[in-house]
Motif scaffolding. Structure first.
Motif, PDB file in Angstrom:
ATOM      1  N   ASP A 107       0.849  -1.198   0.000  1.00  0.00           N
ATOM      2  CA  ASP A 107       0.000   0.000   0.000  1.00  0.00           C
ATOM      3  C   ASP A 107       0.888   1.253   0.000  1.00  0.00           C
ATOM      4  O   ASP A 107       1.548   1.552   0.993  1.00  0.00           O
ATOM      5  CB  ASP A 107      -0.926  -0.003   1.223  1.00  0.00           C
ATOM      6  N   LEU A 108       0.896   1.950  -1.109  1.00  0.00           N
ATOM      7  CA  LEU A 108       1.753   3.128  -1.274  1.00  0.00           C
ATOM      8  C   LEU A 108       0.931   4.414  -1.233  1.00  0.00           C
ATOM      9  O   LEU A 108       1.367   5.461  -1.701  1.00  0.00           O
ATOM     10  CB  LEU A 108       2.490   3.031  -2.616  1.00  0.00           C
ATOM     11  N   SER A 109      -0.276   4.311  -0.663  1.00  0.00           N
ATOM     12  CA  SER A 109      -1.221   5.428  -0.759  1.00  0.00           C
ATOM     13  C   SER A 109      -0.730   6.702  -0.083  1.00  0.00           C
ATOM     14  O   SER A 109      -1.193   7.796  -0.405  1.00  0.00           O
ATOM     15  CB  SER A 109      -2.564   5.025  -0.138  1.00  0.00           C
ATOM     16  N   ILE A 113       1.315  15.436  -6.221  1.00  0.00           N
ATOM     17  CA  ILE A 113       1.188  16.844  -6.609  1.00  0.00           C
ATOM     18  C   ILE A 113       0.850  16.903  -8.095  1.00  0.00           C
ATOM     19  O   ILE A 113       1.554  16.284  -8.907  1.00  0.00           O
ATOM     20  CB  ILE A 113       2.518  17.592  -6.367  1.00  0.00           C
ATOM     21  N   GLU A 114      -0.211  17.611  -8.441  1.00  0.00           N
ATOM     22  CA  GLU A 114      -0.503  17.781  -9.866  1.00  0.00           C
ATOM     23  C   GLU A 114      -0.070  19.165 -10.331  1.00  0.00           C
ATOM     24  O   GLU A 114      -0.251  20.158  -9.618  1.00  0.00           O
ATOM     25  CB  GLU A 114      -1.984  17.542 -10.136  1.00  0.00           C
ATOM     26  N   ARG A 145       1.610  14.427 -12.947  1.00  0.00           N
ATOM     27  CA  ARG A 145       1.396  14.128 -11.525  1.00  0.00           C
ATOM     28  C   ARG A 145       2.717  13.642 -10.946  1.00  0.00           C
ATOM     29  O   ARG A 145       3.355  12.733 -11.503  1.00  0.00           O
ATOM     30  CB  ARG A 145       0.306  13.068 -11.333  1.00  0.00           C
ATOM     31  N   LEU A 146       3.126  14.261  -9.842  1.00  0.00           N
ATOM     32  CA  LEU A 146       4.370  13.873  -9.179  1.00  0.00           C
ATOM     33  C   LEU A 146       4.043  13.029  -7.965  1.00  0.00           C
ATOM     34  O   LEU A 146       3.100  13.318  -7.231  1.00  0.00           O
ATOM     35  CB  LEU A 146       5.149  15.113  -8.719  1.00  0.00           C
ATOM     36  N   THR A 152      -2.903  14.485  -2.735  1.00  0.00           N
ATOM     37  CA  THR A 152      -2.532  13.287  -1.971  1.00  0.00           C
ATOM     38  C   THR A 152      -3.744  12.472  -1.536  1.00  0.00           C
ATOM     39  O   THR A 152      -3.779  11.250  -1.696  1.00  0.00           O
ATOM     40  CB  THR A 152      -1.698  13.693  -0.738  1.00  0.00           C
ATOM     41  N   GLU A 153      -4.715  13.147  -0.965  1.00  0.00           N
ATOM     42  CA  GLU A 153      -5.822  12.404  -0.346  1.00  0.00           C
ATOM     43  C   GLU A 153      -6.854  11.914  -1.364  1.00  0.00           C
ATOM     44  O   GLU A 153      -7.707  11.106  -1.023  1.00  0.00           O
ATOM     45  CB  GLU A 153      -6.496  13.277   0.717  1.00  0.00           C
TER      46      GLU A 153
END
Ligand SMILES: Cc1cc2nc3c(=O)[nH]c(=O)nc-3n(C[C@H](O)[C@H](O)[C@H](O)COP(=O)(O)OP(=O)(O)OC[C@H]3O[C@@H](n4cnc5c(N)ncnc54)[C@H](O)[C@@H]3O)c2cc1C
Length: 795
Positions: free
Chosen positions: A482-484, A489-490, A542-543, A572-573
């Motif tokens: 899980d890398l959530s 950042i867009e 997207r970063l 992020t969220e």
């Protein structure tokens, strides 16, 4: 009336040791018009009553370097000004009464050698000879550090100001800062009880009041004060002259002589937090009431260690306030929220030892835009906003105080202020027996296993087998990481490509569909961050960055965005990210309706529907097994995860990921990469563009000519070795570097570490000093495990 100037380049708020050191260094570096505003008198906050011990050794090279600078400064200033700083360099003695503590202090001794600090193991008998009043019956061993000492904290503050004044800087006592003026998110000046001062930068060195002061400028400084105790006795027979500091950390005590008597301080298991505002605005040269009930267990420890206390007359139980941060490390640097607002606070009871070097670094940061060397562990931007809550700080600060003398076991986690941020799959992880760790407030699975809480230890950990099973699942079949919590950042707008070509070190002008591993370098050509970028469209990227790097990276990007037609957004969220890794991944993708994913080339991304939910799959891997990082709407994560599990994937946690990353030789920010290291040293120069014009490109060019790779993999011979990172590496019997991350490599069946090592050739026989025992190993400038050539089954 004060003659407060209408303008100053820098205003330092707070005349404790941290503010005084910052003022001195600002003046020394040329900001002779800097001023310091103290609402009462110099050192009247926490500094005046400090026990003021200075112990050089810290857990990292640069923190140790910083405190050694303090030691040099405190003795240099005496010579320079002719005024005493009260420096007494009698050394310090750390004793161990348990085997784990002995391992801990021996690890510290090894670390000291790696950082050039003198330290030596001595026997219990020798320890007793150095501190005859100590009961040494239960002492198993000790480490002697001859360079440590102590100072007069008020004296140092006064001397720093005197030396600053000689360089033009000014101190104003009895001037309270009542507001901070800002304009367009930038500091413009301060309002005070004696009028306003316009300035370019403000340094918040207001000790335990810093949270409220930073809030005047809309910035966060999550810290909170706790009560901190030491006992003072009358004269004690047998105490002659100045003694070394005695550290009995198993007993949670520090001990030294004081005016012919004893000073016995403690870090009890759970501190007493002080609610904000409880001390009042005019608390100066103040103390808190004695609390013998609270100190009782510590008194019992003290009586055991120093039987002479039975008869020594107690002068007082001093109780003074000191500030603590959520992770026990101070905050230094510019805030994410307000430009020109710098923090130098939250000193966690090592403020006197730290202030010399911390003030120098803060001044450096204010005047030159960066600290003198990497201090990202103290970065002012490292805390998730959620930590800035009184409720969480009241809980955590008390625990942080208690953790001050804890043994640095691998895997240690704080127990308070948990569950602040949950990933979309939190319920699933807990149901699968996840043991959680906290990162930037997020709870992330460290490993899975329906076992009781592990007993922490230095030798083979309780999670060894469970982590091994997760690694093998990812290696032989398929696992989901899980890398959530990645920061996301867009960047959108017609100027997106030009902007990223400006701030990133790689060629960002690839066509939509590209995944690009890149770096944000600073003007010195060293790392501010490393991240992956997905180009979603001609005008949109997207970063993906580290969980804890989001505020710092966003601030960095915003500060370089002027003149570019772009919009930056923290997303992020909005998204969850699942790393589906392992040879069975392709079959699973096929079963779930995404066979097209198999056509994706490495470092490409594309859209697919998995289990009826839309994902954006990026073909890359952080663990050295083929697979994808799947980004989906956070709301879809549960359905996709359930389908992946149903199709045969296994859950895997962070410990498995770290082990596999290290085997694959991938560098991580904060470990192998930091602002002292550039792509050449990290062996990542080939990922950088040869074209000039991006931030740091000139410096990188210079490094290409003058530097060479230092990042290497060391595989240890003995399968039972337990490297943890931060150990000295010896080549030809001499310290030539240090480990940065370490793990057991399950795919190679041996312990290994990544390390920065100078001068050792590929294939060199080296040794790693683990807790004062040398472990043989082989150094390679290549990954320990490289699954090159493996293909995914069914792909
Ligand atoms: C009992 C005890 C023992 C300790 N022992 C040690 C030790 O052995 N070694 C060690 O290294 N550290 C020790 N410490 C910790 C150390 O003393 C502190 O970390 C350090 O003194 C903090 O310095 P500071 O400058 O950050 O804060 P402070 O000394 O509190 O200074 C902050 C100043 O800001 C001023 N201020 C606040 N608000 C405003 C405003 N609005 N306008 C103007 N001025 C303002 C305050 O009046 C105050 O003078 C100990 C602490 C305690 C309590």
């Amino acid at each position: 009336m004060t003659d407060l100037p209408a303008h100053a380049s820098v205003v330092v708020i707070g005349g404790g040791i941290m503010g005084c050191s910052t003022l001195y260094h600002l003046a020394e570096m040329g900001a002779g018009d800097a001023i310091l505003l103290e609402r009462d008198k110099l050192a009247s906050g926490t500094t005046w009553h400090s026990a003021a011990q200075v112990r050089a050794l810290r857990h990292s090279r640069n923190l140790t370097r910083m405190i050694r600078y303090s030691i040099d400064l405190y003795s240099r200033l005496e010579r320079e000004t002719g005024q005493s700083t009260g420096w007494i360099g009698r050394g310090s003695l750390s004793i161990a009464t348990t085997p784990d503590r002995l391992a801990h202090i021996r690890r510290q001794e090894a670390l000291a050698h790696a950082f050039g600090v003198e330290a030596a193991s001595i026997s219990p008998g020798e320890a007793k000879a150095r501190w005859p009043l100590m009961n040494a019956d239960d002492v198993l061993g000790a480490v002697w550090s001859p360079e440590d000492g102590r100072v007069g904290p008020s004296d140092v503050s006064a001397v720093l100001v005197r030396a600053a004044r000689a360089r033009g800087a000014r101190l104003f006592e009895d001037v309270r800062v009542t507001g901070i003026l800002t304009e367009n998110g930038r500091v413009r000046g301060v309002e005070t009880s004696a009028g306003a001062v316009i300035c370019d930068a403000v340094a918040v060195c207001a000790g335990l009041w810093s949270r409220e002061v930073a809030a005047m400028a809309g910035a966060r400084a999550p810290l909170l004060a706790c009560e901190h105790f030491y006992l003072l006795t009358g004269p004690v027979e047998g105490l002659t002259g100045n003694m070394p500091t005695l550290s009995d950390h198993d007993g949670r005590l520090y001990i030294r002589d004081d005016s012919g008597g004893l000073l016995v301080g403690c870090f009890e298991p759970m501190g007493k937090p002080i609610p904000p505002g409880a001390l009042g605005e005019n608390f100066a040269f103040g103390l808190l009431p004695e609390d013998w009930d609270h100190f009782g267990p510590m008194m019992a420890n003290a009586l055991h260690r120093l039987p002479v206390l039975e008869t020594a007359g107690v002068r007082m139980l001093l109780n003074g306030p000191e500030s603590f941060t959520p992770d026990g490390m101070f905050m230094l640097g510019e805030t994410a929220e307000t430009r020109g607002l710098f923090l130098g606070c939250g000193m966690n009871s090592v403020g006197v030892a730290s202030a010399g070097g911390a003030g120098m670094n803060l001044a450096h940061c204010i005047l030159r835009g960066h600290t003198a060397y990497d201090l990202s562990e103290a970065d002012a931007m490292r805390f998730a906003p959620v930590f800035d809550s009184v409720e969480h700080l009241m809980a955590r600060a008390a625990e942080v105080l208690g953790a001050h003398y804890e043994i640095a076991y691998p895997g240690r986690q704080f127990a308070t202020a948990r569950d602040l941020r949950r990933v979309a799959l939190d319920t699933e992880h807990r149901a699968a027996g996840a043991h959680m760790g906290q990162f930037y407030g997020w709870e992330r699975p460290l490993w899975f296993g329906k076992t009781a809480e592990p007993v922490l230890r230095f030798d083979r950990p309780d999670w060894f087998e469970a982590v091994g099973a997760e690694v093998m699942a990812a290696h032989q079949r398929a696992a989901v990481f899980d890398l959530s919590s990645f920061g996301k950042i867009e960047i959108e707008g017609p100027g997106a490509e030009a902007f990223l070509l400006h701030v990133c070190a790689s060629n960002m002008a690839r066509a939509p569909g590209a995944v690009i591993y890149t770096a944000l370098l600073n003007e010195r050509g060293t790392y501010e961050s490393d991240l992956t970028a997905q180009r979603l469209a001609a005008d949109r990227y997207r970063l993906y960055t580290g969980a804890a790097a989001i505020a710092r990276d966003l601030a960095w990007l915003r500060r370089h965005a002027e003149g570019f037609d772009i919009r930056l957004r923290d997303v992020t969220e909005d998204h969850a990210v699942l790393g589906l890794m392992g040879p069975d991944s392709a079959r699973i993708a096929g079963v779930l309706g995404g066979p097209a994913l198999n056509a994706l080339g490495y470092f490409r991304h594309g859209i697919a529907d998995l289990a009826g939910r839309r994902v954006r799959a990026a073909r890359l891997s952080y663990v050295g097994e083929a697979g994808w990082e799947l980004t989906c709407r956070a709301a879809d994560a549960s359905a996709i995860y359930a389908a992946l599990m149903e199709a045969g994937a296994a859950p895997a946690g962070l410990f498995a990921q770290a082990s596999m990353r290290i085997e694959k030789g991938f560098a991580a920010m904060g470990h192998e990469l930091d602002s002292d290291i550039g792509p050449v040293e990290a062996g990542l120069e080939r990922m950088c563009s040869r074209k000039n014009g991006f931030v740091g490109s000139d410096a990188l060019d210079e490094c290409r000519r003058t530097r060479c790779r230092s990042l290497a993999t060391i595989v240890l011979d003995d399968p039972g070795s337990q490297p943890l990172g931060h150990e000295p590496v010896l080549f030809n019997g001499r310290i030539a570097g240090r480990t940065t991350s370490a793990a057991f490599g399950y795919r190679i069946g041996r312990p290994l570490a990544l390390a920065h090592v100078a001068g050792a050739p590929d294939g060199a026989a080296v040794e790693v000093d683990i807790a004062a025992t040398r472990h043989a190993g082989r150094l390679r400038f290549a990954p320990a495990f490289d699954p090159e050539g493996r293909r995914m089954r069914g792909g």
